[in-house]
Scaffold this active site. Structure first.
Site, PDB file in Angstrom:
ATOM      1  N   HIS A 152      48.533  29.150  30.057  1.00  0.00           N
ATOM      2  CA  HIS A 152      47.639  29.701  31.072  1.00  0.00           C
ATOM      3  C   HIS A 152      46.237  29.939  30.549  1.00  0.00           C
ATOM      4  O   HIS A 152      45.250  29.665  31.237  1.00  0.00           O
ATOM      5  CB  HIS A 152      48.186  31.042  31.594  1.00  0.00           C
ATOM      6  CG  HIS A 152      49.192  30.905  32.678  1.00  0.00           C
ATOM      7  ND1 HIS A 152      48.868  30.586  33.967  1.00  0.00           N
ATOM      8  CD2 HIS A 152      50.540  31.074  32.663  1.00  0.00           C
ATOM      9  CE1 HIS A 152      49.972  30.545  34.714  1.00  0.00           C
ATOM     10  NE2 HIS A 152      50.998  30.837  33.942  1.00  0.00           N
TER      11      HIS A 152
ATOM     12  N   HIS B 261      46.746  80.200  56.258  1.00  0.00           N
ATOM     13  CA  HIS B 261      47.873  79.297  56.451  1.00  0.00           C
ATOM     14  C   HIS B 261      49.023  80.017  57.144  1.00  0.00           C
ATOM     15  O   HIS B 261      49.648  79.485  58.069  1.00  0.00           O
ATOM     16  CB  HIS B 261      48.352  78.748  55.089  1.00  0.00           C
ATOM     17  CG  HIS B 261      47.504  77.657  54.524  1.00  0.00           C
ATOM     18  ND1 HIS B 261      46.163  77.821  54.244  1.00  0.00           N
ATOM     19  CD2 HIS B 261      47.812  76.378  54.177  1.00  0.00           C
ATOM     20  CE1 HIS B 261      45.685  76.693  53.745  1.00  0.00           C
ATOM     21  NE2 HIS B 261      46.665  75.801  53.701  1.00  0.00           N
TER      22      HIS B 261
ATOM     23  N   ASN C 241      40.574  36.727  36.833  1.00  0.00           N
ATOM     24  CA  ASN C 241      40.068  36.932  35.480  1.00  0.00           C
ATOM     25  C   ASN C 241      39.485  38.334  35.323  1.00  0.00           C
ATOM     26  O   ASN C 241      39.586  39.174  36.228  1.00  0.00           O
ATOM     27  CB  ASN C 241      39.043  35.848  35.130  1.00  0.00           C
ATOM     28  CG  ASN C 241      37.834  35.873  36.066  1.00  0.00           C
ATOM     29  OD1 ASN C 241      37.551  36.866  36.732  1.00  0.00           O
ATOM     30  ND2 ASN C 241      37.113  34.760  36.114  1.00  0.00           N
TER      31      ASN C 241
ATOM     32  N   ASP D 156      57.873  31.655  38.363  1.00  0.00           N
ATOM     33  CA  ASP D 156      56.508  31.306  38.750  1.00  0.00           C
ATOM     34  C   ASP D 156      56.470  30.538  40.064  1.00  0.00           C
ATOM     35  O   ASP D 156      55.465  30.568  40.778  1.00  0.00           O
ATOM     36  CB  ASP D 156      55.859  30.451  37.656  1.00  0.00           C
ATOM     37  CG  ASP D 156      55.413  31.272  36.452  1.00  0.00           C
ATOM     38  OD1 ASP D 156      55.236  32.486  36.598  1.00  0.00           O
ATOM     39  OD2 ASP D 156      55.255  30.678  35.369  1.00  0.00           O
TER      40      ASP D 156
ATOM     41  N   TYR E  36      43.470  37.341  46.960  1.00  0.00           N
ATOM     42  CA  TYR E  36      42.674  36.535  46.041  1.00  0.00           C
ATOM     43  C   TYR E  36      43.562  35.518  45.335  1.00  0.00           C
ATOM     44  O   TYR E  36      44.610  35.871  44.784  1.00  0.00           O
ATOM     45  CB  TYR E  36      41.979  37.413  44.997  1.00  0.00           C
ATOM     46  CG  TYR E  36      41.020  36.615  44.136  1.00  0.00           C
ATOM     47  CD1 TYR E  36      39.729  36.363  44.584  1.00  0.00           C
ATOM     48  CD2 TYR E  36      41.412  36.104  42.909  1.00  0.00           C
ATOM     49  CE1 TYR E  36      38.844  35.607  43.822  1.00  0.00           C
ATOM     50  CE2 TYR E  36      40.539  35.347  42.143  1.00  0.00           C
ATOM     51  CZ  TYR E  36      39.253  35.105  42.605  1.00  0.00           C
ATOM     52  OH  TYR E  36      38.390  34.349  41.851  1.00  0.00           O
TER      53      TYR E  36
ATOM     54  N   GLN F 171      32.190  38.449  43.405  1.00  0.00           N
ATOM     55  CA  GLN F 171      31.594  38.362  44.742  1.00  0.00           C
ATOM     56  C   GLN F 171      32.649  38.238  45.828  1.00  0.00           C
ATOM     57  O   GLN F 171      32.467  38.731  46.947  1.00  0.00           O
ATOM     58  CB  GLN F 171      30.603  37.199  44.817  1.00  0.00           C
ATOM     59  CG  GLN F 171      31.149  35.816  44.555  1.00  0.00           C
ATOM     60  CD  GLN F 171      31.063  35.400  43.098  1.00  0.00           C
ATOM     61  OE1 GLN F 171      31.052  36.226  42.201  1.00  0.00           O
ATOM     62  NE2 GLN F 171      30.989  34.086  42.870  1.00  0.00           N
TER      63      GLN F 171
ATOM     64  N   GLN G 183      53.810  30.146  28.885  1.00  0.00           N
ATOM     65  CA  GLN G 183      52.849  31.159  29.303  1.00  0.00           C
ATOM     66  C   GLN G 183      51.550  31.060  28.516  1.00  0.00           C
ATOM     67  O   GLN G 183      50.472  31.366  29.037  1.00  0.00           O
ATOM     68  CB  GLN G 183      53.467  32.553  29.183  1.00  0.00           C
ATOM     69  CG  GLN G 183      54.641  32.781  30.122  1.00  0.00           C
ATOM     70  CD  GLN G 183      54.309  32.467  31.573  1.00  0.00           C
ATOM     71  OE1 GLN G 183      53.451  33.104  32.182  1.00  0.00           O
ATOM     72  NE2 GLN G 183      54.974  31.469  32.138  1.00  0.00           N
TER      73      GLN G 183
ATOM     74  N   GLU H  43      54.930  41.819  31.375  1.00  0.00           N
ATOM     75  CA  GLU H  43      54.856  41.230  32.714  1.00  0.00           C
ATOM     76  C   GLU H  43      56.126  40.415  32.978  1.00  0.00           C
ATOM     77  O   GLU H  43      56.783  40.588  34.009  1.00  0.00           O
ATOM     78  CB  GLU H  43      53.623  40.335  32.791  1.00  0.00           C
ATOM     79  CG  GLU H  43      53.462  39.608  34.111  1.00  0.00           C
ATOM     80  CD  GLU H  43      52.343  38.590  34.091  1.00  0.00           C
ATOM     81  OE1 GLU H  43      51.898  38.200  35.181  1.00  0.00           O
ATOM     82  OE2 GLU H  43      51.909  38.175  32.996  1.00  0.00           O
ATOM     83  N   HIS H  44      56.456  39.517  32.067  1.00  0.00           N
ATOM     84  CA  HIS H  44      57.685  38.719  32.144  1.00  0.00           C
ATOM     85  C   HIS H  44      58.516  39.016  30.900  1.00  0.00           C
ATOM     86  O   HIS H  44      58.002  38.913  29.779  1.00  0.00           O
ATOM     87  CB  HIS H  44      57.387  37.219  32.150  1.00  0.00           C
ATOM     88  CG  HIS H  44      56.347  36.786  33.131  1.00  0.00           C
ATOM     89  ND1 HIS H  44      55.025  36.571  32.776  1.00  0.00           N
ATOM     90  CD2 HIS H  44      56.440  36.499  34.452  1.00  0.00           C
ATOM     91  CE1 HIS H  44      54.351  36.183  33.843  1.00  0.00           C
ATOM     92  NE2 HIS H  44      55.176  36.133  34.877  1.00  0.00           N
TER      93      HIS H  44
END
Length: 429
Positions: free
Chosen positions: A260, A419, A212, A360, A126, A189, A257, A326-327
């Site tokens: 964004h 077993h 998102n 990035d 994606y 979707q 950042q 994250e960073h």
């Protein structure tokens, strides 16, 4: 501009005190459940209907013709083409070193276990396309999948209102990477299309890539039907800095950042009030001069962004480990030594000349990284994301005979006598 959290002298668990964006993925999941179920039942027509409803674009078909992908490559500005090829080259160099080799272990004479690594057969990648266009995310998703040996790669990215196709830069990046299965679909979707397939597309085994909250909710909903890489939230940057840091750099990186998304998190952790004052002055100056001033201001003043004052770098390290950014940038004296003490971060950027923006695009590292504190237990996208470990066990008659007593003993201890019998029967005449 930044909220202030003063942890000096505190012995409390930092996780309860650090800023986070408020996201209700569970509520979003219930909102998109009908969309996902409609795609599962009706396929392409449901994707097309949802695309018209949410994106305002009416499509006749979802798949982008290969000729349009080729045309996007041909139309690339030469400088942009060179930049994308350089990003691809560096990503391939780094990710090639992540390959895993099969390994055979001889446990005993006649008894071996081989660890094999096999790629997933088909993946759905994606690529978001909301406030910005992300050809770089095409690179970050496709390169590790290709190096892992994934045989079938499909990409989905939201259609543009003007063309009904994904952004031409996304298409061009796909073309440069040799991917020709691209769909004009976004949001929940698109994830449902990957998971269940349509008349135009085969279901995948794994879905990766950021998006998102609706994409995140859909990934959570279909997990189990397919694998997912992670539930990505808004982007984050944390900077651990001391008096040696350049406040211009720190401010610029916090802003980068915040650009964004209004929910993006920018967090500065420092023991230095002097640096803090200088950074705040730089933020006032630099934010006013940026293109997306309103969006950046909303992010920097939001509940998810803050400056955290600490006693010293030792406490600062405890804070950034608890935050699990994250960073994470380390802008301190002896930055490499400090960075090597960090345990929890998606990616760590060391020193004044390694900004997050480099990662990035052109560091060679991957920018699809865990958010929301998930770096405390999860990793970013890599070649390993697309590989499965498969164990191959092979014992001879004598090797099994030698250990059979232990197997029977353990089976009886767990009250699973069948077993043990499955071993004993091989030696009882």
């Amino acid at each position: 501009m930044l909220n202030r959290i003063d942890l000096r002298g505190s012995t409390a668990d930092p996780r309860r005190l650090l800023p986070r964006a408020s996201l209700d993925v569970s509520a979003a999941m219930e909102r998109i459940r009908p969309v996902v179920e409609a795609v599962r039942e009706h396929g392409a027509s449901a994707v097309i209907e949802a695309t018209e409803r949410f994106d305002g674009v009416r499509l006749d078909t979802l798949r982008v013709p290969a000729a349009e992908i080729d045309a996007a490559v041909e139309a690339l500005d030469p400088a942009l083409r060179a930049a994308l090829l350089e990003a691809i080259s560096r990503a391939r160099k780094v990710h090639s070193d992540q390959r895993r080799e099969d390994h055979l272990t001889q446990v005993v004479p006649g008894g071996t276990v081989t660890q094999r690594w096999r790629p997933v057969r088909r993946v759905g990648l994606y690529v978001p396309g909301g406030r910005a266009v992300y050809p770089s995310s095409v690179v970050m998703n496709v390169v590790p999948a290709q190096i892992a040996g994934v045989a079938s790669i499909s990409i989905a990215s939201p259609p543009q209102r003007e063309t009904g196709r994904p952004h031409p830069l996304v298409l061009a990046a796909c073309g440069l990477l040799g991917v020709d299965e691209v769909y004009a679909a976004g949001g929940a979707q698109a994830v449902a299309m990957f998971a269940y397939g349509t008349q135009e597309s085969e279901p995948v085994d794994l879905v990766t890539g950021p998006g998102n909250i609706w994409v995140t909710a859909a990934k959570r909903l279909v997990q189990g039907t397919v694998g997912i890489d992670a539930e990505a939230g808004p982007t984050e940057i944390a900077i651990l800095a001391d008096d040696t840091a350049d406040p211009r750099h720190v401010a610029a990186d916090l802003i980068s950042q915040a650009e964004h998304d209004p929910l993006a998190a920018s967090v500065l952790v420092t023991p230095s009030e002097t640096l803090l004052a200088a950074v705040e002055a730089e933020l006032d100056r630099q934010v006013a001069a940026t293109k997306h001033t309103e969006r950046i201001t909303e992010a920097l003043t939001g509940e998810q962004s803050a400056v955290v004052l600490v006693d010293d770098l030792d406490q600062g390290l405890r804070v950034v480990d608890a935050y699990g950014a994250e960073h994470l940038e380390i802008q301190t004296e002896s930055a490499r030594a400090v960075a090597e003490r960090v345990n929890s971060a998606g990616a760590i950027f060391v020193g004044a000349w390694s900004p997050v923006s480099l990662g990035d695009y052109c560091a060679g590292s991957n920018h699809v990284l865990p958010t929301g504190g998930c770096a405390r237990h999860s990793s970013g996208l890599s070649v390993q994301t697309f590989l499965r470990g498969v164990q191959l066990i092979e014992y001879s008659q004598e090797a099994l005979r030698e250990v059979s007593g232990h197997v029977v003993t353990l089976a009886e201890a767990e009250d699973l006598p069948a077993h043990g019998q499955a071993v004993s029967v091989r030696f009882n005449q």
